[in-house]
Scaffold this motif. Structure first.
Motif, PDB file in Angstrom:
ATOM      1  N   UNK A 137      16.572  -1.092   2.206  1.00  0.00           N
ATOM      2  CA  UNK A 137      16.724  -0.214   1.046  1.00  0.00           C
ATOM      3  C   UNK A 137      16.274  -0.949  -0.211  1.00  0.00           C
ATOM      4  N   UNK A 138      15.318  -0.375  -0.903  1.00  0.00           N
ATOM      5  CA  UNK A 138      14.935  -0.808  -2.245  1.00  0.00           C
ATOM      6  C   UNK A 138      15.342   0.349  -3.140  1.00  0.00           C
ATOM      7  N   UNK A 139      16.511   0.214  -3.786  1.00  0.00           N
ATOM      8  CA  UNK A 139      17.166   1.397  -4.331  1.00  0.00           C
ATOM      9  C   UNK A 139      17.349   1.427  -5.845  1.00  0.00           C
ATOM     10  N   UNK A 140      16.712   0.531  -6.557  1.00  0.00           N
ATOM     11  CA  UNK A 140      16.739   0.648  -8.017  1.00  0.00           C
ATOM     12  C   UNK A 140      15.326   0.438  -8.555  1.00  0.00           C
ATOM     13  N   UNK A 141      15.102   0.863  -9.765  1.00  0.00           N
ATOM     14  CA  UNK A 141      13.754   0.853 -10.330  1.00  0.00           C
ATOM     15  C   UNK A 141      13.150  -0.550 -10.267  1.00  0.00           C
TER      16      UNK A 141
ATOM     17  N   UNK B 299       2.022  11.322  -5.855  1.00  0.00           N
ATOM     18  CA  UNK B 299       2.395  10.318  -6.859  1.00  0.00           C
ATOM     19  C   UNK B 299       3.612   9.483  -6.441  1.00  0.00           C
ATOM     20  N   UNK B 300       4.209   9.802  -5.311  1.00  0.00           N
ATOM     21  CA  UNK B 300       5.278   8.962  -4.772  1.00  0.00           C
ATOM     22  C   UNK B 300       4.705   7.786  -3.987  1.00  0.00           C
ATOM     23  N   UNK B 301       3.487   7.950  -3.458  1.00  0.00           N
ATOM     24  CA  UNK B 301       2.902   6.903  -2.602  1.00  0.00           C
ATOM     25  C   UNK B 301       1.395   6.750  -2.846  1.00  0.00           C
ATOM     26  N   UNK B 302       1.009   6.715  -4.100  1.00  0.00           N
ATOM     27  CA  UNK B 302      -0.398   6.562  -4.465  1.00  0.00           C
ATOM     28  C   UNK B 302      -0.924   5.196  -3.996  1.00  0.00           C
ATOM     29  N   UNK B 303      -2.049   5.205  -3.295  1.00  0.00           N
ATOM     30  CA  UNK B 303      -2.687   3.984  -2.764  1.00  0.00           C
ATOM     31  C   UNK B 303      -1.785   3.190  -1.827  1.00  0.00           C
TER      32      UNK B 303
ATOM     33  N   UNK C  22       9.477   7.381   0.854  1.00  0.00           N
ATOM     34  CA  UNK C  22       9.051   7.165  -0.529  1.00  0.00           C
ATOM     35  C   UNK C  22       9.609   8.333  -1.330  1.00  0.00           C
ATOM     36  N   UNK C  23      10.736   8.136  -2.009  1.00  0.00           N
ATOM     37  CA  UNK C  23      11.515   9.251  -2.510  1.00  0.00           C
ATOM     38  C   UNK C  23      11.478   9.485  -4.012  1.00  0.00           C
ATOM     39  N   UNK C  24      10.657   8.738  -4.752  1.00  0.00           N
ATOM     40  CA  UNK C  24      10.616   8.950  -6.199  1.00  0.00           C
ATOM     41  C   UNK C  24       9.230   8.594  -6.718  1.00  0.00           C
ATOM     42  N   UNK C  25       8.990   8.877  -7.974  1.00  0.00           N
ATOM     43  CA  UNK C  25       7.676   8.634  -8.560  1.00  0.00           C
ATOM     44  C   UNK C  25       7.306   7.149  -8.454  1.00  0.00           C
ATOM     45  N   UNK C  26       6.154   6.886  -7.882  1.00  0.00           N
ATOM     46  CA  UNK C  26       5.666   5.524  -7.743  1.00  0.00           C
ATOM     47  C   UNK C  26       6.437   4.659  -6.774  1.00  0.00           C
ATOM     48  N   UNK C  27       7.350   5.237  -6.017  1.00  0.00           N
ATOM     49  CA  UNK C  27       8.221   4.447  -5.139  1.00  0.00           C
ATOM     50  C   UNK C  27       7.428   3.589  -4.158  1.00  0.00           C
ATOM     51  N   UNK C  28       6.334   4.099  -3.641  1.00  0.00           N
ATOM     52  CA  UNK C  28       5.505   3.342  -2.698  1.00  0.00           C
ATOM     53  C   UNK C  28       4.086   3.136  -3.227  1.00  0.00           C
TER      54      UNK C  28
ATOM     55  N   UNK D 292      13.828   4.707  -5.570  1.00  0.00           N
ATOM     56  CA  UNK D 292      13.853   4.726  -7.037  1.00  0.00           C
ATOM     57  C   UNK D 292      12.422   4.600  -7.563  1.00  0.00           C
ATOM     58  N   UNK D 293      12.201   4.949  -8.825  1.00  0.00           N
ATOM     59  CA  UNK D 293      10.847   4.832  -9.381  1.00  0.00           C
ATOM     60  C   UNK D 293      10.316   3.402  -9.251  1.00  0.00           C
TER      61      UNK D 293
END
Length: 195
Positions: free
Chosen positions: A84-88, A170-174, A142-148, A115-116
């Motif tokens: 879990x990576x759960x904070x910005x 936008x949650x997993x761009x590139x 990948x659950x938030x903007x830029x998450x992945x 998280x973002x």
């Protein structure tokens, strides 16, 4: 007099080291020095298998156990392992090596970036050191903007990914998944979105 000079010299050296560390950390946050140069931790094979890793600290202080930012971390994982990576920005720029060292490990439950920018520029390497049997990774989330965004997932030696939960581009761009199971040198690469 000699003892006083030694204490003053030690204080100056210690103060200089602290300033150097703070300067490197500042440059890292500005993107001028790669963050992965700062810390490396490797529990590896000798440690007991771990069931769950939670990276919950954002940036400071990076030396705390829950902080994964900019670190290279190696874990000996148990069956049904969860990350879990759960904070910005909690796993920003991290290299996380998940090693399978025991026959009883048949599946990995999930890798969650909730998280973002929590997995921004992270690299996850899953390595089957036993190498005899197939191991399933059930889900990459990948659950938030830029998450992945810019995340790289490398799968080695019979690791198979079942599903990627990335609802919006936008949650997993590139974000890419490199599968080395068929060819150990040239991976089969797929984007996370639409996997």
């Amino acid at each position: 007099l000699r003892a006083i000079l030694q204490r003053i010299t030690s204080y100056v050296i210690m103060k200089g080291a602290i300033i150097l560390i703070l300067s490197l950390s500042s440059l890292t946050m500005q993107g001028l020095v790669p963050s992965r140069l700062l810390l490396h931790e490797e529990p590896g094979v000798g440690s007991p298998p771990i069931e769950k890793v939670s990276c919950t600290k954002t940036v400071w202080p990076i030396w705390e156990e829950e902080a994964c930012v900019g670190k290279e971390l190696t874990y000996n994982i148990a069956n049904e392992f969860e990350l879990y990576c759960s904070s910005q920005g909690s796993c920003y720029g991290s290299i996380i090596n998940l090693d399978i060292n025991y026959f009883f490990v048949r599946s990995i439950d999930k890798l969650v970036f909730s998280a973002p920018y929590s997995g921004y520029y992270a690299t996850i390497n899953i390595r089957n050191k036993v190498g005899i049997h197939k191991v399933e990774l059930h889900k990459l989330k990948c659950q938030d903007i830029g998450a992945c965004t810019e995340l790289t997932l490398n799968l080695y030696d019979g690791i198979y990914l079942d599903d990627v939960d990335c609802a919006y581009p936008h949650h997993c761009h590139n974000c890419v998944i490199n599968d080395y199971s068929k060819n150990p040198i040239i991976p089969e690469t797929k984007p996370c979105f639409g996997y």
